[in-house]
Design an enzyme around this catalytic site. Structure first.
Site, PDB file in Angstrom:
ATOM      1  N   GLY A  37       0.792  -1.230   0.000  1.00 27.16           N
ATOM      2  CA  GLY A  37       0.000   0.000   0.000  1.00 27.16           C
ATOM      3  C   GLY A  37       0.818   1.270   0.000  1.00 27.16           C
ATOM      4  N   SER A  41       3.929  -0.294  -6.659  1.00 27.35           N
ATOM      5  CA  SER A  41       3.451  -0.727  -7.974  1.00 27.35           C
ATOM      6  C   SER A  41       2.939   0.455  -8.794  1.00 27.35           C
ATOM      7  CB  SER A  41       2.348  -1.781  -7.826  1.00 27.35           C
ATOM      8  OG  SER A  41       2.874  -2.973  -7.266  1.00 27.35           O
ATOM      9  N   SER A 108       9.717  -6.970  -0.333  1.00 22.75           N
ATOM     10  CA  SER A 108      11.096  -7.381  -0.008  1.00 22.75           C
ATOM     11  C   SER A 108      11.494  -6.855   1.373  1.00 22.75           C
ATOM     12  CB  SER A 108      12.087  -6.912  -1.085  1.00 22.75           C
ATOM     13  OG  SER A 108      11.930  -5.561  -1.443  1.00 22.75           O
TER      14      SER A 108
END
Length: 199
Positions: A37, A41, A108
């Site tokens: 969030g 992306s 990650s």
């Protein structure tokens, strides 16, 4: 499963430098990390579009997308998370060798895993981009409804709730996605690429 010992690296006549020269720019991994969030992306999609529009060669790897194929046999245990990032690192290394800007958007969460990827490529070929947003902000966004499920105990080992996120200590770029718009974030990254002679 034991690693094969009967393998030999086969060199190509076309080098990474040849491919970079053909494309007219350096190649590197643009490694987006941050909480779910945070905007990884969204920013990586916008950046890829901006780079493509300017004639630069790119490929984008996204956490959910990769888990549909290459890593569909992995879960979210610490060991599987590490293997997930290891595989992505190896794919990204191949794409850097192909002369591409490889944009990767993965939580990650572990510093060691990100550092292992950094070590796979040349010193200037790994650009860590920390997309910074507080847990509170990420929960407010919760576009996938994952935080709600994690709070209800329906998802176990969720980063930021009952699994750790280790913030980068030496990211090349830090994007405060609460303060910067997507457009401003993209502009900041492109400015970095220009200032450091990638493009």
């Amino acid at each position: 499963m034991a690693a094969s010992t009967n393998i030999v690296w086969h060199e190509s006549e076309v080098t990474k430098e040849n491919r970079q020269q053909q494309k007219g720019h350096k190649s590197a991994i643009l490694w987006f990390t941050g909480l779910s969030g945070s905007g990884k992306s969204t920013i990586s999609v916008a950046l890829e579009t901006a780079l493509y529009t300017q004639g630069f060669h790119t490929y984008r790897l996204d956490g959910d997308n990769v888990r549909h194929g290459l890593n569909n046999n992995l879960g979210f245990s610490p060991e599987d998370r590490t293997e997930n990032i290891r595989r992505i690192g190896e794919v990204s290394k191949l794409m850097v060798d192909a002369g591409l800007f490889t944009l990767t958007a993965f939580i990650s969460p572990y510093r060691d895993d990100r550092e292992q990827v950094r070590q796979l490529v040349e010193a200037d070929e790994f650009i860590e981009i920390y997309v910074q947003a507080s847990l509170e902000i990420c929960e407010q966004r919760d576009t996938k409804g994952l935080y709600k499920k994690a709070r209800l105990g329906e998802i176990k080992g969720f980063t930021g709730i009952d699994a750790p996120y280790e913030e980068p200590t030496h990211a090349e770029i830090v994007i405060d996605s609460h303060q910067l718009s997507v457009e401003e974030s993209v502009e900041a990254i492109i400015t970095y690429l220009k200032d450091n002679d990638y493009i």
